[in-house]
Design a protein around this motif. Structure first.
Motif, short mmCIF file in Angstrom:
data_model
loop_
_atom_site.label_atom_id
_atom_site.label_comp_id
_atom_site.label_asym_id
_atom_site.label_seq_id
_atom_site.Cartn_x
_atom_site.Cartn_y
_atom_site.Cartn_z
N SER A 7 0.85 -1.18 0.00
CA SER A 7 0.00 0.00 0.00
C SER A 7 0.89 1.23 0.00
CB SER A 7 -0.90 0.01 1.24
OG SER A 7 -1.73 1.15 1.24
N MET A 8 0.50 2.22 -0.80
CA MET A 8 1.25 3.47 -0.86
C MET A 8 0.26 4.63 -0.83
SD MET A 8 4.02 2.45 -3.81
CE MET A 8 4.91 3.98 -3.71
N PHE A 9 0.62 5.67 -0.08
CA PHE A 9 -0.23 6.86 -0.08
C PHE A 9 -0.18 7.52 -1.45
CE2 PHE A 9 0.32 6.50 4.53
CZ PHE A 9 -1.02 6.54 4.90
N VAL A 10 -1.32 8.01 -1.89
CA VAL A 10 -1.43 8.63 -3.20
C VAL A 10 -0.80 10.02 -3.20
CG1 VAL A 10 -3.10 9.55 -4.88
CG2 VAL A 10 -3.47 7.30 -3.82
N ASN A 11 -1.10 10.79 -2.18
CA ASN A 11 -0.59 12.16 -2.06
C ASN A 11 0.31 12.23 -0.83
OD1 ASN A 11 -2.26 13.26 -4.26
ND2 ASN A 11 -3.96 12.79 -2.89
N ASP A 12 1.51 11.66 -0.96
CA ASP A 12 2.40 11.60 0.19
C ASP A 12 3.09 12.94 0.40
OD1 ASP A 12 4.39 11.69 -1.72
OD2 ASP A 12 4.93 9.59 -1.52
N SER A 13 4.02 12.98 1.30
CA SER A 13 4.66 14.23 1.70
C SER A 13 5.75 14.70 0.74
CB SER A 13 5.25 14.07 3.10
OG SER A 13 6.21 13.03 3.09
N THR A 14 5.92 14.04 -0.40
CA THR A 14 6.98 14.46 -1.33
C THR A 14 6.47 15.49 -2.33
OG1 THR A 14 6.52 12.57 -2.76
CG2 THR A 14 8.25 12.29 -1.11
N ASP A 15 5.34 16.09 -2.04
CA ASP A 15 4.79 17.18 -2.85
C ASP A 15 4.56 16.82 -4.32
OD1 ASP A 15 4.74 18.93 -0.64
OD2 ASP A 15 6.86 19.40 -0.93
N HIS A 16 3.98 15.66 -4.55
CA HIS A 16 3.61 15.29 -5.92
C HIS A 16 2.49 16.21 -6.39
CE1 HIS A 16 5.35 11.20 -4.92
NE2 HIS A 16 5.99 11.56 -6.02
N LYS A 93 -5.13 -7.55 -7.19
CA LYS A 93 -6.14 -6.57 -6.78
C LYS A 93 -5.52 -5.19 -6.73
CE LYS A 93 -8.58 -9.81 -3.76
NZ LYS A 93 -8.99 -10.07 -2.37
N ASN A 94 -6.21 -4.21 -7.30
CA ASN A 94 -5.86 -2.80 -7.18
C ASN A 94 -6.98 -2.15 -6.39
OD1 ASN A 94 -4.41 -2.05 -10.47
ND2 ASN A 94 -3.93 -3.67 -9.06
N GLU A 95 -6.68 -1.74 -5.16
CA GLU A 95 -7.72 -1.20 -4.27
C GLU A 95 -7.43 0.24 -3.90
OE1 GLU A 95 -9.19 -4.02 -1.04
OE2 GLU A 95 -7.19 -4.81 -1.50
N ILE A 96 -8.47 1.03 -3.82
CA ILE A 96 -8.37 2.39 -3.31
C ILE A 96 -8.78 2.35 -1.85
CG2 ILE A 96 -9.18 4.77 -3.50
CD1 ILE A 96 -9.86 4.13 -6.45
N GLU A 97 -7.92 2.89 -0.99
CA GLU A 97 -8.18 2.90 0.45
C GLU A 97 -8.09 4.33 0.98
OE1 GLU A 97 -6.22 -1.37 1.67
OE2 GLU A 97 -4.91 0.37 1.74
N GLU A 98 -8.69 4.53 2.14
CA GLU A 98 -8.54 5.80 2.87
C GLU A 98 -8.30 5.47 4.32
OE1 GLU A 98 -11.39 8.95 2.25
OE2 GLU A 98 -11.81 8.22 0.23
N ASP A 99 -7.36 6.20 4.95
CA ASP A 99 -7.12 5.97 6.37
C ASP A 99 -8.11 6.80 7.19
OD1 ASP A 99 -6.14 8.59 6.52
OD2 ASP A 99 -4.04 7.98 6.79
N GLU A 100 -7.96 6.77 8.51
CA GLU A 100 -8.90 7.45 9.41
C GLU A 100 -8.95 8.95 9.18
OE1 GLU A 100 -6.26 5.51 10.75
OE2 GLU A 100 -7.52 3.75 10.57
N GLN A 101 -7.86 9.52 8.68
CA GLN A 101 -7.81 10.96 8.41
C GLN A 101 -8.24 11.30 6.98
OE1 GLN A 101 -4.99 9.35 9.91
NE2 GLN A 101 -5.95 9.89 11.86
N GLY A 102 -8.63 10.30 6.20
CA GLY A 102 -9.09 10.52 4.84
C GLY A 102 -7.99 10.54 3.80
N ALA A 103 -6.77 10.18 4.19
CA ALA A 103 -5.66 10.15 3.23
C ALA A 103 -5.84 8.96 2.28
CB ALA A 103 -4.33 10.05 3.96
N LEU A 104 -5.78 9.25 0.98
CA LEU A 104 -5.94 8.22 -0.05
C LEU A 104 -4.70 7.35 -0.15
CD1 LEU A 104 -7.46 9.92 -3.22
CD2 LEU A 104 -8.46 8.09 -1.87
N ALA A 105 -4.93 6.07 -0.35
CA ALA A 105 -3.84 5.12 -0.61
C ALA A 105 -4.29 4.17 -1.70
CB ALA A 105 -3.48 4.34 0.66
#
Length: 153
Positions: A7-16, A93-105
């Protein structure tokens, strides 16, 4: 049989840029299912053979080998790929997930069983798959971002 999941965050802290939303990711994954060649470096061809409301059957070519896959859509959440022939049996499987804070992964999960004639150990194959698909997740997100920038999504 073995499973590899990443699992990888979609909008991580590397300012994509641009920041992707759920719809961008879903539409990008659908585009990838329909034609994976812009997303998967080693895939040289991808052709839809059959299409329904929530599925498609496609033929792909990887490293010069053609195979077919059954693709099932679970709208806005997950796409499942099932190889119909080739050296392995299993599911991707390619899944879209969200953590408790709503961050997309995005989570890629691979469950495979090697063919009896496969000489590589499951552990070695799993490691190769994990490395390959970590790169595939990164490439998928980069391609979705470029499609958003180009106005294709």
């Amino acid at each position: 049989m073995f499973t590899v999941s990443k699992s990888m965050f979609v909008n991580d802290s590397t300012d994509h840029e641009p920041i992707l939303n759920h719809d961008h990711v879903w539409e990008g994954l659908v585009m990838k299912a329909e034609d994976a060649t812009p997303f998967v470096e080693v895939m040289t061809a991808c052709r839809i053979l059959e299409r329904g409301d929530r599925f498609l059957r496609r033929e792909v070519e990887v490293h010069g080998h053609k195979s077919q896959e059954w693709v099932t859509f679970f709208p806005k959440h997950m796409i499942v790929f099932e190889p119909l022939d080739g050296p392995t049996r299993g599911l991707i499987k390619n899944e879209i997930e969200e953590d408790e804070q709503g961050a997309l992964a995005i989570r890629f999960t691979f469950t495979f069983e090697l063919a009896e004639d496969e000489t590589m150990s499951e552990q070695a194959y799993a490691k190769r798959m994990e490395d390959s698909y970590t790169s595939a997740v990164e490439t998928t997100l980069a391609t979705i971002r470029s499609f958003v920038q180009e106005g294709k999504l």
